[in-house]
Every structure is written in structure tokens, then in C-alpha cells.
Design an enzyme around this catalytic site. Sequence first.
Site, PDB file in Angstrom:
ATOM      1  N   ARG A 162       0.980  -1.254  -0.076  1.00  0.00           N
ATOM      2  CA  ARG A 162       0.024  -0.010  -0.113  1.00  0.00           C
ATOM      3  C   ARG A 162       0.920   1.256   0.163  1.00  0.00           C
ATOM      4  NH1 ARG A 162      -3.101  -3.784  -0.586  1.00  0.00           N
ATOM      5  NH2 ARG A 162      -5.259  -3.757   0.318  1.00  0.00           N
ATOM      6  N   SER A 237     -10.412  -0.288   3.197  1.00  0.00           N
ATOM      7  CA  SER A 237      -9.475  -0.509   4.691  1.00  0.00           C
ATOM      8  C   SER A 237      -9.234   0.853   5.132  1.00  0.00           C
ATOM      9  CB  SER A 237      -8.372  -1.375   4.629  1.00  0.00           C
ATOM     10  OG  SER A 237      -8.747  -2.857   4.214  1.00  0.00           O
ATOM     11  N   GLU A 333      -4.398   3.808   6.089  1.00  0.00           N
ATOM     12  CA  GLU A 333      -4.039   3.602   4.700  1.00  0.00           C
ATOM     13  C   GLU A 333      -4.762   4.828   4.023  1.00  0.00           C
ATOM     14  OE1 GLU A 333      -6.411   1.066   1.549  1.00  0.00           O
ATOM     15  OE2 GLU A 333      -5.252  -0.262   3.146  1.00  0.00           O
TER      16      GLU A 333
HETATM   17  N1  EPU Z   1     -10.209 -10.320  10.979  1.00  0.00           N
HETATM   18  C1  EPU Z   1     -10.778 -10.080  11.945  1.00  0.00           C
HETATM   19  N2  EPU Z   1     -11.852  -9.273  12.104  1.00  0.00           N
HETATM   20  C2  EPU Z   1     -12.216  -8.286  11.081  1.00  0.00           C
HETATM   21  C3  EPU Z   1     -11.495  -8.463  10.044  1.00  0.00           C
HETATM   22  C4  EPU Z   1     -10.462  -9.161   9.987  1.00  0.00           C
HETATM   23  O1  EPU Z   1     -10.715 -11.088  13.060  1.00  0.00           O
HETATM   24  O2  EPU Z   1     -13.366  -7.533  11.325  1.00  0.00           O
HETATM   25  C5  EPU Z   1      -9.069 -11.117  10.708  1.00  0.00           C
HETATM   26  C6  EPU Z   1      -9.299 -12.374  10.390  1.00  0.00           C
HETATM   27  O3  EPU Z   1      -8.590 -13.258  11.092  1.00  0.00           O
HETATM   28  C7  EPU Z   1      -9.173 -12.617   8.845  1.00  0.00           C
HETATM   29  C8  EPU Z   1      -7.920 -11.602   8.661  1.00  0.00           C
HETATM   30  O4  EPU Z   1      -8.193 -10.668   9.578  1.00  0.00           O
HETATM   31  O5  EPU Z   1      -8.767 -13.881   8.387  1.00  0.00           O
HETATM   32  C9  EPU Z   1      -7.972 -10.979   7.082  1.00  0.00           C
HETATM   33  O6  EPU Z   1      -8.830 -10.368   6.985  1.00  0.00           O
HETATM   34  P1  EPU Z   1      -9.444  -9.995   5.565  1.00  0.00           P
HETATM   35  O7  EPU Z   1      -9.242 -11.331   4.588  1.00  0.00           O
HETATM   36  O8  EPU Z   1     -10.710  -9.450   5.137  1.00  0.00           O
HETATM   37  O9  EPU Z   1      -8.257  -9.069   4.906  1.00  0.00           O
HETATM   38  P2  EPU Z   1      -7.584  -7.697   5.568  1.00  0.00           P
HETATM   39  O10 EPU Z   1      -6.122  -7.968   6.125  1.00  0.00           O
HETATM   40  O11 EPU Z   1      -8.453  -7.259   6.839  1.00  0.00           O
HETATM   41  C10 EPU Z   1      -6.606  -6.826   3.215  1.00  0.00           C
HETATM   42  C11 EPU Z   1      -6.846  -5.658   2.536  1.00  0.00           C
HETATM   43  C12 EPU Z   1      -8.142  -5.407   1.980  1.00  0.00           C
HETATM   44  C13 EPU Z   1      -8.302  -6.695   0.993  1.00  0.00           C
HETATM   45  C14 EPU Z   1      -8.267  -7.926   1.690  1.00  0.00           C
HETATM   46  C15 EPU Z   1      -8.200  -9.095   0.873  1.00  0.00           C
HETATM   47  C16 EPU Z   1      -5.176  -4.211   3.819  1.00  0.00           C
HETATM   48  C17 EPU Z   1      -5.053  -2.798   4.604  1.00  0.00           C
HETATM   49  N3  EPU Z   1      -6.389  -4.560   3.620  1.00  0.00           N
HETATM   50  O12 EPU Z   1      -7.570  -6.796   4.357  1.00  0.00           O
HETATM   51  O13 EPU Z   1      -7.910  -4.271   1.072  1.00  0.00           O
HETATM   52  O14 EPU Z   1      -9.426  -6.659   0.269  1.00  0.00           O
HETATM   53  O15 EPU Z   1      -6.846  -8.100   2.559  1.00  0.00           O
HETATM   54  O16 EPU Z   1      -6.967  -9.386   0.192  1.00  0.00           O
HETATM   55  O17 EPU Z   1      -4.130  -4.810   3.319  1.00  0.00           O
HETATM   56  C18 EPU Z   1      -8.189  -2.082   1.124  1.00  0.00           C
HETATM   57  O18 EPU Z   1      -7.300  -1.909   0.940  1.00  0.00           O
HETATM   58  O19 EPU Z   1      -9.106  -1.101   1.041  1.00  0.00           O
HETATM   59  C19 EPU Z   1      -8.846  -3.316   1.011  1.00  0.00           C
HETATM   60  C20 EPU Z   1     -10.107  -3.398   1.405  1.00  0.00           C
END
Ligand code: EPU
Length: 338
Positions: A162, A237, A333
Site C-alpha cells: 500500500r 480498509s 491507509e
Molecule cells: N479479521 C478479524 N476481524 C475483522 C476483520 C478481519 O478478525 O473484523 C481477521 C481475520 O483473521 C481474517 C484476517 O483478519 O482472516 C484477514 O481479513 P481479510 O481477509 O478481510 O483481509 P484484511 O487483511 O483485513 C486486506 C486488505 C484488503 C483486501 C483484503 C483481501 C489491507 C489494509 N487490506 O484486508 O484491502 O481486500 O486483504 O486481500 O491490506 C483496502 O485496501 O481497502 C482493502 C479492502
Amino acid sequence: MNIQENISLKSYNTFGIDVKARFFIEINGLAQLQKVLELEAYPKKFIISGGSNMLLTKDIDALVMHINLKGITVVEEDEDEVVVKAMAGENWHELVLWSLDNGYGGLENLSLIPGNTGTAPIQNIGAYGVELKDVFVSCSAMEIESGNLIAFDAKDCEFGYRDSIFKNDAKDKYIITSVNLKLTKKNHDLNTGYGAIEGELKQKGIVYPTIQDVSNAVIAIRQSKLPDPKELGNSGSFFKNPVISKKNLEKLKKVHPNIPSYSMDKDQFKVPAGWLIEQCGFKGKRYGDAGVHEKQALVLVNYGNATGGEILELAQLIHQEVDSKFKIRIHPEVNIIK
Ligand code: EPU
């Protein structure tokens, strides 16, 4: 030149924050952009494109230039690959759909990301195991000071998680006008390793997925947990996932044995900020019209009339609580305009 005054930016930012632009102009062509940059009567200028990665906290006392440059063309092609040039004002997801319609692979995991093509390199958009940098060839950017068009290749962009040069040394110095992406015409390099995609494909009984299948899976996953900005203001995010050292992670695991983490290299681990925020009790919480999304704690939402300041206050509270509970500092972000 059609310069308007006191225009609400509510429909120009996906958070739906109602601030005003002192002056506002639609930018439809490169020559026009050059001319507008030369206007001495408006020394302060501000660029808005898809408005999907910004939190506006006050009226913008400047000439707001809305980048509306359009066009998608194939600029190079051989049997296997194609280089596509997309102008900055093209909606990102429309570009993904266009690539799928033409049978071009590479963008399917990046389906349904809000925003425009020109801003994609700034934060190196990414989702489900793919980042923009994986398909990026170059971009063209107009230097604000001189009006010259400058080409940046992938190396020049200094992409990170990012992150890019446009958030650092080149910040506020350039306006990205177009982006060139290399896509596959056959032997697509499918990226389905990300847990949720595999599960989604399996559930549909798909064993040999096409690029369209992968895109459909990503769309289904995103729609199940990320709010549609047209229905609920948000900027995806709000925070980046923090990266911590192995030593720090091991220390945390003693107190929080369930803490999830993803290894980046042998000493660096990414921790999902969504998990940290949820553990602090914020998931689904609402403070007036500012809130934390009920299905993904990393997403802050505007239930209607939240001000940028209210969203920012909530973000600061979350930052503090995560820091005091886990001794981890999470960073936005989203670009905060103060
Ligand atoms: N999780 C929780 N609670 C929550 C949300 C997440 O416990 O409310 C934990 C879970 O363990 C889950 C893990 O976080 O398995 C990862 O969650 P998720 O797959 O939703 O991914 P993320 O790391 O929260 C990132 C990106 C997203 C992207 C997703 C999928 C960043 C900051 N965000 O989110 O990007 O869609 O991975 O690849 O890296 C964005 O940048 O706007 C965005 C939506």
C-alpha cells in the site's frame, strides 16, 4: 474554462463527506490539464479522482481538479500478452470488467476495488494475493510545477505494501494521467491460493477456474464483507495491516495466543489490523453517524452525515485502544486531508 464555485464534494468521495470546494473544474483532456495548472489566479490546487482513498476533514480552499480523463487502448500485443493503456479517470472496476470481456488475465483478483485507475499506483492497490505492481508496466504523470509529462516505470514507482513514491518523495508533485498494464491473453497465471477464493470456488464446484470465475469469486467475497460505498460511505480498509518483528509477535502470543499473523520474511510478520480492532470491541460500534463496519472491523463507515472530523476522532480512538492493548501502532491507509 468552466470553473465552478462552492461545489459540494459529497458525491466525489466514497466516504460521502460533505465538504465544499472553493473552486472546482472537470479535467477532460491533457492539454486542458496543462492550461489549468498554469492558471496563476488559482495558486492552490487540489486533485480528486475516484475519491476512494481519502478522508476530507474540511472545506478545500483551492481549485479542485476532478480528473476525468477517459479511454482504454491496447498499445502493444503479441500472441501471449497485451499492454493496455488506461487513462487515469477510468473507473478501476470498469477496467477489470473490460479486461475480462476481452479475455485478458491479471486483474481478476483486483475486482470491485473502488476508485479510479490513476490512483491505483499511488497506494499499489491489492487484494487476494495480487497487487497492482504485479501487472504494472509504467504510468504517465504530469509534473504540477512544469506541466511536463513524465514516465515512471515499475522501478521508479518504488512500490511497497500500500505504498509507492507517490506517497513519499513524489507526493503532491505529479498528477498521474494514464497507466500501462501488462495482461495475459492465454496461459493465465491464476492466483487462487488465498483461502477465501479457494473456498468460494469449491463451494461452486469449480475445479478448473477461468479468470471470470476468479473474478466472480472475489466479487462474492468482497460483497459479503465489504460495504458498497454507494450504499454506505467508506474508504475500504482505513488502516494498513501492521508489520511487527518475530520477537514482538512471540511476546504478544504469550498474552494473546490466538493472534493471527502472516509471515513476510523470516523476521517480519503482518498482523491483521481488523483482528486487533475487533479484539478492542469496536466491530459494529456506532458513534453518531461514524462507525466501524459490522462485518470487517478494518473498515470505517459513514452512516449518512458524519463529518470527516468525526471519522478521524473514531480512527484516533481506535489507534489509542489498539496501542494500549497490544502495544502496536496502526497507521491509516487512507489519505487524511486536514
Ligand atoms: N479479521 C478479524 N476481524 C475483522 C476483520 C478481519 O478478525 O473484523 C481477521 C481475520 O483473521 C481474517 C484476517 O483478519 O482472516 C484477514 O481479513 P481479510 O481477509 O478481510 O483481509 P484484511 O487483511 O483485513 C486486506 C486488505 C484488503 C483486501 C483484503 C483481501 C489491507 C489494509 N487490506 O484486508 O484491502 O481486500 O486483504 O486481500 O491490506 C483496502 O485496501 O481497502 C482493502 C479492502
